[in-house]
Every structure is written in C-alpha cells, then in structure tokens.
Design a protein around this motif. Sequence first.
Motif, PDB file in Angstrom:
ATOM      1  N   ILE A 124     -13.213   9.702   3.051  1.00  0.00           N
ATOM      2  CA  ILE A 124     -12.089   8.828   2.702  1.00  0.00           C
ATOM      3  C   ILE A 124     -11.848   7.909   3.893  1.00  0.00           C
ATOM      4  CG2 ILE A 124      -9.616   8.642   2.226  1.00  0.00           C
ATOM      5  CD1 ILE A 124      -9.729  11.353   0.866  1.00  0.00           C
ATOM      6  N   PHE A 145      -0.390   5.253  -0.156  1.00  0.00           N
ATOM      7  CA  PHE A 145      -1.436   6.254  -0.324  1.00  0.00           C
ATOM      8  C   PHE A 145      -0.869   7.660  -0.428  1.00  0.00           C
ATOM      9  CE2 PHE A 145      -3.554   2.666   1.699  1.00  0.00           C
ATOM     10  CZ  PHE A 145      -4.618   2.505   0.830  1.00  0.00           C
ATOM     11  N   ILE A 157      -9.429   4.365   5.059  1.00  0.00           N
ATOM     12  CA  ILE A 157      -8.399   3.365   4.781  1.00  0.00           C
ATOM     13  C   ILE A 157      -8.844   2.100   5.501  1.00  0.00           C
ATOM     14  CG2 ILE A 157      -5.957   2.740   4.931  1.00  0.00           C
ATOM     15  CD1 ILE A 157      -6.511   5.303   3.273  1.00  0.00           C
ATOM     16  N   SER A 180       0.830  -1.203   0.000  1.00  0.00           N
ATOM     17  CA  SER A 180       0.000   0.000   0.000  1.00  0.00           C
ATOM     18  C   SER A 180       0.865   1.253   0.000  1.00  0.00           C
ATOM     19  CB  SER A 180      -0.945   0.005   1.196  1.00  0.00           C
ATOM     20  OG  SER A 180      -0.230   0.030   2.399  1.00  0.00           O
ATOM     21  N   GLY A 195      -8.141   1.833  -0.049  1.00  0.00           N
ATOM     22  CA  GLY A 195      -8.599   3.195   0.154  1.00  0.00           C
ATOM     23  C   GLY A 195     -10.007   3.306  -0.400  1.00  0.00           C
TER      24      GLY A 195
END
Length: 152
Positions: free
Chosen positions: A48, A26, A50, A24, A103
């Motif tokens: 948003i 981001f 995660i 990952s 995400g």
Amino acid sequence: MAETSLDELGPVDFVIVEFPKDQSNFTGEMVDELVRLVDAGTIRIIDILILAKGDDGVVEAMELSDMDELGALQKIEAELAELLAEDDVLHLSAAMDPGSTAGVLVYENLWAAPFASAARRAGGQLIANGRIPIQAIIASLEADQTLERVGE
C-alpha cells in the motif's frame, strides 16, 4: 508473504484511488471494507502506498509505515512486502491530477489462488487479463434497455 510459495500465489492486481485536492480520506468505510476482505481471506495485501502529487507535479510517496495513525490498518501494515519501487511510483502517478492524493493497493486474489495454481500445474500461463469499468457495463445495460423499448 514469505510463507506462500510462488506456486500457490493467486493473481496479483493493483488499484489506484485518487482523491481531488483537500478531499483525501483514507480512514473510515474504505479501511473497514479493506480489512473485511483481508479477514475473510478474499485478498492478501502485498503493498500500500499513499501518493501525493503537488501542484508542480512532484510526487511524494509514503508507505503505511511512514504514517502516524494507522488504526485498523496496523494489522495489515505488519505483513506488507513493500514491493513497489521508485520507477513504479512515477508510472503509477502519471495519471494523477496535480494537487491530488491517491492510494495504491497491490493485492493477491486469494480466492483465485487454487485455480491459478491448477492452471500452472497443467502447463498454462496467464497471457492477458483486464477489467471492465463499471461505467462501461452501466452504459451497455442502458443501451440494451433502450433497444428493447424501441423494439416493443
């Protein structure tokens, strides 16, 4: 979000981007593109999350406000509505592979808001929407090209 009346809202979509275990990231290019879309007025970020799915299938959800280093996302985080609830997390994470991280982005399509408002004022309502995966479009174009070559 609070300053936008419900009549002025554009269509709201979500996307989930999954990363395999230990891959990952981001930050970087993905974040830059997201900020660019917000700054251009193309989209408004509503939420948003995660999601981290353990090898045992247990899902941990983190809001941006839970993150230590936000970088360019700091400006976006301040305006989030934090719309998603625990039930949403369970539903959204169902397709994730164990050990992966994802995400989740919920966003308003600002570019379509004037059209959506006009449709509502005219008495219309959205009854369906969808998305055609890019892989399906590529396969269709390749099939057409194959048929054209065969027909020559």
